[in-house]
Motif scaffolding. Structure first.
Motif, PDB file in Angstrom:
ATOM      1  N   GLN A   1     -50.944 -58.239  -9.560  1.00  0.00           N
ATOM      2  CA  GLN A   1     -50.502 -57.891 -10.915  1.00  0.00           C
ATOM      3  C   GLN A   1     -51.702 -57.603 -11.816  1.00  0.00           C
ATOM      4  O   GLN A   1     -51.641 -56.710 -12.669  1.00  0.00           O
ATOM      5  CB  GLN A   1     -49.631 -59.022 -11.467  1.00  0.00           C
ATOM      6  N   MET A   2     -52.787 -58.346 -11.603  1.00  0.00           N
ATOM      7  CA  MET A   2     -54.018 -58.041 -12.319  1.00  0.00           C
ATOM      8  C   MET A   2     -54.556 -56.672 -11.902  1.00  0.00           C
ATOM      9  O   MET A   2     -55.050 -55.903 -12.726  1.00  0.00           O
ATOM     10  CB  MET A   2     -55.066 -59.119 -12.039  1.00  0.00           C
ATOM     11  N   THR A   3     -54.427 -56.362 -10.620  1.00  0.00           N
ATOM     12  CA  THR A   3     -54.889 -55.061 -10.136  1.00  0.00           C
ATOM     13  C   THR A   3     -54.087 -53.926 -10.756  1.00  0.00           C
ATOM     14  O   THR A   3     -54.638 -52.850 -11.036  1.00  0.00           O
ATOM     15  CB  THR A   3     -54.803 -55.001  -8.596  1.00  0.00           C
ATOM     16  N   VAL A   4     -52.798 -54.145 -10.984  1.00  0.00           N
ATOM     17  CA  VAL A   4     -51.978 -53.144 -11.673  1.00  0.00           C
ATOM     18  C   VAL A   4     -52.568 -52.855 -13.058  1.00  0.00           C
ATOM     19  O   VAL A   4     -52.672 -51.700 -13.481  1.00  0.00           O
ATOM     20  CB  VAL A   4     -50.513 -53.603 -11.784  1.00  0.00           C
ATOM     21  N   VAL A   5     -52.974 -53.916 -13.750  1.00  0.00           N
ATOM     22  CA  VAL A   5     -53.586 -53.752 -15.079  1.00  0.00           C
ATOM     23  C   VAL A   5     -54.866 -52.930 -14.972  1.00  0.00           C
ATOM     24  O   VAL A   5     -55.086 -51.974 -15.734  1.00  0.00           O
ATOM     25  CB  VAL A   5     -53.871 -55.125 -15.722  1.00  0.00           C
ATOM     26  N   PHE A   6     -55.734 -53.284 -14.022  1.00  0.00           N
ATOM     27  CA  PHE A   6     -56.986 -52.536 -13.841  1.00  0.00           C
ATOM     28  C   PHE A   6     -56.703 -51.073 -13.492  1.00  0.00           C
ATOM     29  O   PHE A   6     -57.388 -50.163 -13.976  1.00  0.00           O
ATOM     30  CB  PHE A   6     -57.833 -53.171 -12.741  1.00  0.00           C
ATOM     31  N   ALA A   7     -55.696 -50.848 -12.638  1.00  0.00           N
ATOM     32  CA  ALA A   7     -55.356 -49.486 -12.238  1.00  0.00           C
ATOM     33  C   ALA A   7     -54.819 -48.680 -13.417  1.00  0.00           C
ATOM     34  O   ALA A   7     -55.097 -47.474 -13.532  1.00  0.00           O
ATOM     35  CB  ALA A   7     -54.341 -49.508 -11.096  1.00  0.00           C
ATOM     36  N   LEU A   8     -54.059 -49.327 -14.305  1.00  0.00           N
ATOM     37  CA  LEU A   8     -53.591 -48.647 -15.516  1.00  0.00           C
ATOM     38  C   LEU A   8     -54.764 -48.257 -16.407  1.00  0.00           C
ATOM     39  O   LEU A   8     -54.812 -47.143 -16.946  1.00  0.00           O
ATOM     40  CB  LEU A   8     -52.622 -49.552 -16.285  1.00  0.00           C
ATOM     41  N   ALA A   9     -55.710 -49.178 -16.564  1.00  0.00           N
ATOM     42  CA  ALA A   9     -56.895 -48.877 -17.371  1.00  0.00           C
ATOM     43  C   ALA A   9     -57.684 -47.731 -16.749  1.00  0.00           C
ATOM     44  O   ALA A   9     -58.215 -46.857 -17.458  1.00  0.00           O
ATOM     45  CB  ALA A   9     -57.776 -50.124 -17.492  1.00  0.00           C
ATOM     46  N   GLU A  10     -57.749 -47.707 -15.433  1.00  0.00           N
ATOM     47  CA  GLU A  10     -58.442 -46.624 -14.747  1.00  0.00           C
ATOM     48  C   GLU A  10     -57.704 -45.302 -14.943  1.00  0.00           C
ATOM     49  O   GLU A  10     -58.328 -44.259 -15.166  1.00  0.00           O
ATOM     50  CB  GLU A  10     -58.550 -46.949 -13.254  1.00  0.00           C
ATOM     51  N   GLN A  11     -56.378 -45.331 -14.863  1.00  0.00           N
ATOM     52  CA  GLN A  11     -55.586 -44.124 -15.092  1.00  0.00           C
ATOM     53  C   GLN A  11     -55.810 -43.585 -16.508  1.00  0.00           C
ATOM     54  O   GLN A  11     -55.893 -42.377 -16.720  1.00  0.00           O
ATOM     55  CB  GLN A  11     -54.101 -44.418 -14.877  1.00  0.00           C
ATOM     56  N   ALA A  12     -55.908 -44.499 -17.478  1.00  0.00           N
ATOM     57  CA  ALA A  12     -56.155 -44.078 -18.861  1.00  0.00           C
ATOM     58  C   ALA A  12     -57.481 -43.345 -18.980  1.00  0.00           C
ATOM     59  O   ALA A  12     -57.664 -42.514 -19.874  1.00  0.00           O
ATOM     60  CB  ALA A  12     -56.130 -45.296 -19.790  1.00  0.00           C
ATOM     61  N   GLY A  13     -58.406 -43.635 -18.073  1.00  0.00           N
ATOM     62  CA  GLY A  13     -59.701 -42.957 -18.054  1.00  0.00           C
ATOM     63  C   GLY A  13     -59.715 -41.709 -17.188  1.00  0.00           C
ATOM     64  O   GLY A  13     -60.775 -41.129 -16.955  1.00  0.00           O
TER      65      GLY A  13
END
Length: 314
Positions: free
Chosen positions: A277-289
């Motif tokens: 679930q933490m990785t989902v957050v990191f992946a969302l932040a990466e997608q935003a970039g």
């Protein structure tokens, strides 16, 4: 499962003992058969107890791992999604507990979940294509241009994204979005809760555990196309599921086999775990970039999670 096996072993042992008593009871081997059966039953009982103890230890270690992550490392995601509005889209039969846990992780990271969109299985039913295609054409908006080579389900994904999301933040649910939401809801292809006031920029798609028997990976072609459409009309998509979904017969397996999809979409195959679930957050932040990656523990080509540098400053 262990208790059931224990009882089966005990019952079988009783019948063997009875049979042995009838055959050997009056003969020279009197007592030998029942002793052997009893010895085997005792051995099996000890094996079952060992397996029970191993299971308890495994569960205890799993709980320790999850609690450690929750208490010690969860703050790593703090602030990663501040100012971001996120839409959660659930595939048919997606696990509700996993969905809730993903939402909680997003909110802990400072993100706001604007709505949850539940996709009905009818959306991907081949027999319903004659309903989906004209509806997509009817709901298209003047500010939405379909790529020339896009197909029906990619366009359907773009339509839904136009209703609940946008490429930029701070976009409200306008009259065109209301038309889309009402049209898809009336056709019983989707349901939303709550009705959003704002459109999100990022989207999390929650995959379901594969059914039994596992279907052919090609059965997810329309769903992969739909997810690509969501990505095209938003700022980014992360598809999250449990490990089974990344194996043959699972949605993530099918998506990761599509080279075009993996260039744009991110996936996480351990979203049933706190670390996932933490990785989902990191992946969302990466997608935003503007970046994408495939993460988790099952054939995830980009490793367990984005590196700190990949999500730095997002």
């Amino acid at each position: 499962m262990i208790d059931f096996r224990y009882h089966i072993v005990s019952i079988v042992a009783i019948f063997f003992a009875l049979g042995a008593g009838v055959v050997l009871g009056a003969g020279p081997l009197k007592g030998t058969g029942s002793d052997l059966v009893q010895a085997q039953a005792n051995k099996d009982r000890a094996t079952v107890e060992d397996q029970r103890e191993q299971l308890l230890q495994t569960k205890a270690l799993d709980k320790y791992r999850d609690d450690y992550i929750a208490k010690v490392t969860s703050n790593l995601t703090t602030g990663k999604l501040i100012g971001k509005r996120i839409v959660v889209v659930t595939m048919p039969n997606a696990d509700s507990d996993m969905t809730d846990a993903i939402q909680a992780a997003i909110e802990k990271a400072g993100g706001q979940v604007t709505t949850k969109v539940s996709l009905d299985s009818k959306l991907f039913d081949p027999g319903q294509r004659q309903l989906v295609e004209p509806l997509v054409n009817d709901l298209v908006t003047s500010d939405l241009q379909f790529p020339t080579e896009s197909n029906t389900y990619q366009r359907a994904g773009m339509i839904l994204a136009r209703g609940v999301a946008a490429k930029e933040e701070a976009k409200t649910v306008d009259t065109e979005a209301v038309k889309i939401i009402n049209g898809l809801s009336s056709a019983k292809l989707v349901s939303l809760k709550p009705t959003p006031k704002d459109r999100g920029s990022l989207i999390v798609v929650v995959a379901a555990k594969p059914p039994t028997p596992a279907p052919d990976n090609s059965s997810y072609n329309e769903a992969v196309d739909f997810a690509e459409g969501l990505d095209t009309a938003s700022a980014g998509v992360v598809v999250a599921g449990m490990p089974e979904s990344a194996q043959n017969g699972g949605f993530l397996k099918a998506l990761r086999s599509n080279a075009d999809a993996t260039k744009a979409l991110s996936t996480v195959d351990v979203a049933n775990l706190p670390s996932g679930q933490m990785t989902v957050v990191f992946a969302l932040a990466e997608q935003a970039g503007g970046k994408a990656g495939q993460y988790g523990g099952i054939d995830a080509k980009n490793g367990v999670a984005p590196s700190a540098d990949q999500v730095k400053g997002n």
